[in-house]
Design a protein around this motif. Sequence first.
Motif, PDB file in Angstrom:
ATOM      1  N   PHE A  17       0.825  -1.214   0.000  1.00 25.17           N
ATOM      2  CA  PHE A  17       0.000   0.000   0.000  1.00 25.17           C
ATOM      3  C   PHE A  17       0.863   1.269   0.000  1.00 25.17           C
ATOM      4  CE2 PHE A  17      -2.825  -3.315   1.629  1.00 25.17           C
ATOM      5  CZ  PHE A  17      -3.783  -3.251   0.644  1.00 25.17           C
ATOM      6  N   LYS A 109      -3.663  -5.823  12.093  1.00 23.35           N
ATOM      7  CA  LYS A 109      -2.411  -5.787  11.329  1.00 23.35           C
ATOM      8  C   LYS A 109      -1.238  -6.075  12.265  1.00 23.35           C
ATOM      9  CE  LYS A 109       0.465  -3.032   8.244  1.00 23.35           C
ATOM     10  NZ  LYS A 109       0.672  -1.741   7.578  1.00 23.35           N
ATOM     11  N   TYR A 132      -3.360 -10.923   2.076  1.00 15.51           N
ATOM     12  CA  TYR A 132      -2.969  -9.689   2.769  1.00 15.51           C
ATOM     13  C   TYR A 132      -1.449  -9.748   2.948  1.00 15.51           C
ATOM     14  CZ  TYR A 132      -3.217  -6.316   6.722  1.00 15.51           C
ATOM     15  OH  TYR A 132      -3.063  -5.250   7.567  1.00 15.51           O
ATOM     16  N   ASN A 176      -9.539 -11.190   2.073  1.00 15.63           N
ATOM     17  CA  ASN A 176      -8.864 -10.027   1.509  1.00 15.63           C
ATOM     18  C   ASN A 176      -7.691 -10.600   0.727  1.00 15.63           C
ATOM     19  OD1 ASN A 176      -7.700  -7.594   0.922  1.00 15.63           O
ATOM     20  ND2 ASN A 176      -6.853  -7.248   2.971  1.00 15.63           N
ATOM     21  N   LYS A 238     -12.870  -2.202  10.109  1.00  7.27           N
ATOM     22  CA  LYS A 238     -13.836  -2.236   9.018  1.00  7.27           C
ATOM     23  C   LYS A 238     -15.249  -2.391   9.563  1.00  7.27           C
ATOM     24  CE  LYS A 238     -10.034  -2.046   7.065  1.00  7.27           C
ATOM     25  NZ  LYS A 238      -9.191  -2.787   6.216  1.00  7.27           N
ATOM     26  N   ARG A 377      -8.069  -5.176  -7.461  1.00  3.26           N
ATOM     27  CA  ARG A 377      -9.018  -5.077  -6.352  1.00  3.26           C
ATOM     28  C   ARG A 377      -9.561  -3.667  -6.187  1.00  3.26           C
ATOM     29  NH1 ARG A 377      -7.540  -5.189  -0.029  1.00  3.26           N
ATOM     30  NH2 ARG A 377      -7.464  -2.976  -0.527  1.00  3.26           N
TER      31      ARG A 377
HETATM   32  C1  MLT Z   1      -6.468  -3.408   2.793  1.00  3.70           C
HETATM   33  O1  MLT Z   1      -6.750  -2.512   2.014  1.00  3.70           O
HETATM   34  O2  MLT Z   1      -6.132  -4.537   2.422  1.00  3.70           O
HETATM   35  C2  MLT Z   1      -6.528  -3.106   4.248  1.00  3.70           C
HETATM   36  O3  MLT Z   1      -7.181  -1.930   4.486  1.00  3.70           O
HETATM   37  C3  MLT Z   1      -5.180  -2.990   4.792  1.00  3.70           C
HETATM   38  C4  MLT Z   1      -5.179  -3.140   6.262  1.00  3.70           C
HETATM   39  O4  MLT Z   1      -6.184  -3.480   6.892  1.00  3.70           O
HETATM   40  O5  MLT Z   1      -4.098  -2.936   6.822  1.00  3.70           O
END
Ligand code: MLT
Length: 400
Positions: A17, A109, A132, A176, A238, A377
Amino acid sequence: MIKINEHYTEIGNNYLFAEVARRVREYKAAHPDKNVISLGIGDVTQPIVPAVIEAINKATAEMSKAETLRGYAPDFGYDFLVQAILKHDFLERGVQLKTSEIFVSDGAKSDTGNIGDILGKDNYIAITDPAYPVYVDTNKMAGREIELLPCTPENDFVPSFPKKTADVIYLCYPNNPTGTVLSKDQLKKWVDYALEHKSLILFDAAYEAFISQPNVPHSIYEIDGAKKCAIEFRSFSKTAGFTGMRCGYTVVPEELTTLTSKGEVISLNAMWKRRQSTKFNGTAYIVQRGAEAVYTPEGQKQIHEVIAYYKENARIIKEEIESLGITVYGGINAPYIWVKTPNNLTSWEFFDLVLNEAQIVGTPGSGFGTAGEGFFRFTAFGNRENTIEAVSRLKKLFSK
Ligand code: MLT
């Protein structure tokens, strides 16, 4: 001379990211007049709900008086939050856990990364691919051997068992980045595998609040025997918009034991306690009061409205992209929409195309692993206006 952990040289310079953010910054600097919409990192856009804000404000006021000031929080979470978690997230689903099995933290995380502290370097690790990035990166940092378990349309995104017996298995469901799920029967097969091989399942359930369909387990402990072989990670990020507040928790059942090299029985719960009390100083009182409010009747009603809002975004993205004849997965039980890139574009080619031509940011599937190549994604966490604008730009781009 400083000796570094050489494994860091094996994982590339940037976390996924961070790399996406770097490229977007560059694009924006070169095109200051463009309106870029981000459907990239799964970061929330809707405000934290009133019940939580009220609780945070009350807790903040308590901090202003000597009589109600709270100093260091308990290492494993305040009892008021642990009790609320036990009752609502587990007891109400028929899962019995003890307060001593819940560890409140600053998020999933950190916990999914830190759990490696209590695991030996010589564990053979199985990780679904795509995944992830924290799971792969942290195990590479520790120098552990990893087997990737491809999850693709060909196997309906259901991972096969590893070729070599895995000591530790990472499963994230709802997934994810693919947005896909495992049914109870499919997850049971993994629990049975772990019990048979004395493996540990690290089950990331950060997205369970987005499950819409029945027969999809919200917790791995809904499966018999899981308390003997699984650790579960949960997040308020989330579920209740806590990406900036930082709160999550990890369940380490007391039944979960293994043997030391000397053959002594050792409890992973005791090890995690030892790890957390040494390296972690508790989640802020104010934040934990906010998390507690998520479980009040008003809190539940309000967060479910926000979750429904994001799910509607997911529906819009999924259906509109499908209407272009592009294949899409996920988006029903998860806030992620996993798009098969059209015209055989690679994930990063698709990233460049939608950024340059439509000013939309998503996350390249290959950033989540080799099996993510050729996928892209989108997240449903944008606001409605941006989500609608983004899909309309995509429609323009791909119906040309
Ligand atoms: C993601 O976009 O995969 C998550 O927001 C990243 C995360 O939760 O650290």
